[in-house]
Design a protein around this motif. Structure first.
Motif, PDB file in Angstrom:
ATOM      1  N   GLN A   1       6.462 -56.255  -9.852  1.00 28.39           N
ATOM      2  CA  GLN A   1       6.041 -57.565  -9.373  1.00 28.39           C
ATOM      3  C   GLN A   1       5.909 -57.473  -7.859  1.00 28.39           C
ATOM      4  OE1 GLN A   1       8.594 -61.164  -8.703  1.00 28.39           O
ATOM      5  NE2 GLN A   1       7.822 -61.654 -10.748  1.00 28.39           N
ATOM      6  N   ILE A   2       4.727 -57.795  -7.352  1.00 33.96           N
ATOM      7  CA  ILE A   2       4.500 -57.707  -5.913  1.00 33.96           C
ATOM      8  C   ILE A   2       4.094 -59.075  -5.375  1.00 33.96           C
ATOM      9  CG2 ILE A   2       3.913 -55.259  -5.902  1.00 33.96           C
ATOM     10  CD1 ILE A   2       0.983 -56.043  -5.790  1.00 33.96           C
ATOM     11  N   GLY A   3       4.474 -59.330  -4.125  1.00 34.43           N
ATOM     12  CA  GLY A   3       4.165 -60.593  -3.480  1.00 34.43           C
ATOM     13  C   GLY A   3       3.330 -60.375  -2.239  1.00 34.43           C
ATOM     14  N   ALA A   4       2.438 -61.332  -1.969  1.00 35.16           N
ATOM     15  CA  ALA A   4       1.558 -61.246  -0.798  1.00 35.16           C
ATOM     16  C   ALA A   4       1.422 -62.628  -0.174  1.00 35.16           C
ATOM     17  CB  ALA A   4       0.192 -60.708  -1.194  1.00 35.16           C
ATOM     18  N   GLY A   5       1.134 -62.654   1.122  1.00 30.53           N
ATOM     19  CA  GLY A   5       0.943 -63.914   1.828  1.00 30.53           C
ATOM     20  C   GLY A   5       2.273 -64.587   2.123  1.00 30.53           C
ATOM     21  N   GLU A   6       2.332 -65.292   3.231  1.00 36.23           N
ATOM     22  CA  GLU A   6       3.562 -65.962   3.634  1.00 36.23           C
ATOM     23  C   GLU A   6       3.529 -67.424   3.204  1.00 36.23           C
ATOM     24  OE1 GLU A   6       6.190 -64.427   4.936  1.00 36.23           O
ATOM     25  OE2 GLU A   6       5.067 -62.563   4.830  1.00 36.23           O
ATOM     26  N   ALA A   7       4.620 -67.890   2.623  1.00 31.36           N
ATOM     27  CA  ALA A   7       4.773 -69.296   2.240  1.00 31.36           C
ATOM     28  C   ALA A   7       5.891 -69.918   3.071  1.00 31.36           C
ATOM     29  CB  ALA A   7       5.092 -69.414   0.760  1.00 31.36           C
ATOM     30  N   LYS A   8       5.770 -71.216   3.326  1.00 26.51           N
ATOM     31  CA  LYS A   8       6.818 -71.913   4.059  1.00 26.51           C
ATOM     32  C   LYS A   8       8.043 -72.082   3.173  1.00 26.51           C
ATOM     33  CE  LYS A   8       3.843 -74.530   7.145  1.00 26.51           C
ATOM     34  NZ  LYS A   8       3.384 -75.878   7.555  1.00 26.51           N
ATOM     35  N   GLU A   9       9.209 -71.945   3.779  1.00 31.44           N
ATOM     36  CA  GLU A   9      10.443 -72.050   3.009  1.00 31.44           C
ATOM     37  C   GLU A   9      10.658 -73.471   2.486  1.00 31.44           C
ATOM     38  OE1 GLU A   9      15.052 -71.025   3.862  1.00 31.44           O
ATOM     39  OE2 GLU A   9      13.575 -69.518   4.450  1.00 31.44           O
TER      40      GLU A   9
END
Length: 196
Positions: A39-47
């Protein structure tokens, strides 16, 4: 999209894709999950926009919350939890790749735009408003219904599709850019899965 000149001097239409380094957020195995996957994650999300469950999930990988999470089944990467996958580790110039994404939504469209119908074609014999109409859609008292799957007006676009056999033309690892020959699905800024 942009265009570049090939070695033969031909102008080639290309798409420039930003491939940020992906972080491994979970390693699934046959023992724990019943199948092997990364499982890989991309892009930044606000906490503040991320649920507490997902914040805990990402903190196990020592990374910030990610905007997009994708699971790669039977991935051949030898990566551990929290490792990053960079663009030059996966792709090389000349590779054939597939682009998976959500197409642009076009809304409710008629048969001429949606299915490339020709329309009636002329305005004679009193046909003043039939130029883009579908025409006859069924029979008479038998079968007395319209069959499912008929090409008719309806909502167009907004579907997940894969475009295969796209060629990697150039790589810019320092800027995290990938240049692919041809077009890919989706609007500007949309997320894609580039498969090798």
């Amino acid at each position: 999209m942009t265009s570049i000149f090939s070695a033969e001097g031909k102008n080639v239409a290309c798409t420039v894709i930003e491939v940020t380094p992906n972080v491994v957020t979970q390693v699934k195995s046959e023992d724990t999950d019943g199948y092997n996957a990364l499982q890989i994650g991309a892009g930044e999300a606000k906490e503040k926009n991320t649920s507490n469950q997902l914040i805990g999930h990402f903190s196990k990988a020592n990374t910030t919350p990610k905007r997009k999470v994708v699971e790669l089944r039977d991935a051949t990467f030898d990566k551990a939890l929290g490792d990053t996958i960079s663009i030059d580790e996966v792709f090389a110039v000349g590779d054939k790749v597939s682009a998976v994404g959500i197409t642009k939504g076009k809304g409710f469209q008629g048969v001429v735009k949606r299915h490339n119908f020709r329309g009636v074609g002329d305005k004679t014999h009193g046909q003043h408003n039939r130029l883009r109409a579908p025409g006859s859609i069924g029979a008479a008292s038998y079968p007395a219904k319209v069959f499912k799957g008929m090409k008719m007006a309806g909502r167009m676009g907004g579907k997940r599709i894969k475009i295969a056999n796209l060629e990697v033309v150039k790589l810019f690892p320092e800027q995290n850019l990938l240049v692919i020959k041809g077009a890919v699905p989706g609007h500007k800024g949309a997320y894609l899965v580039i498969e090798k």
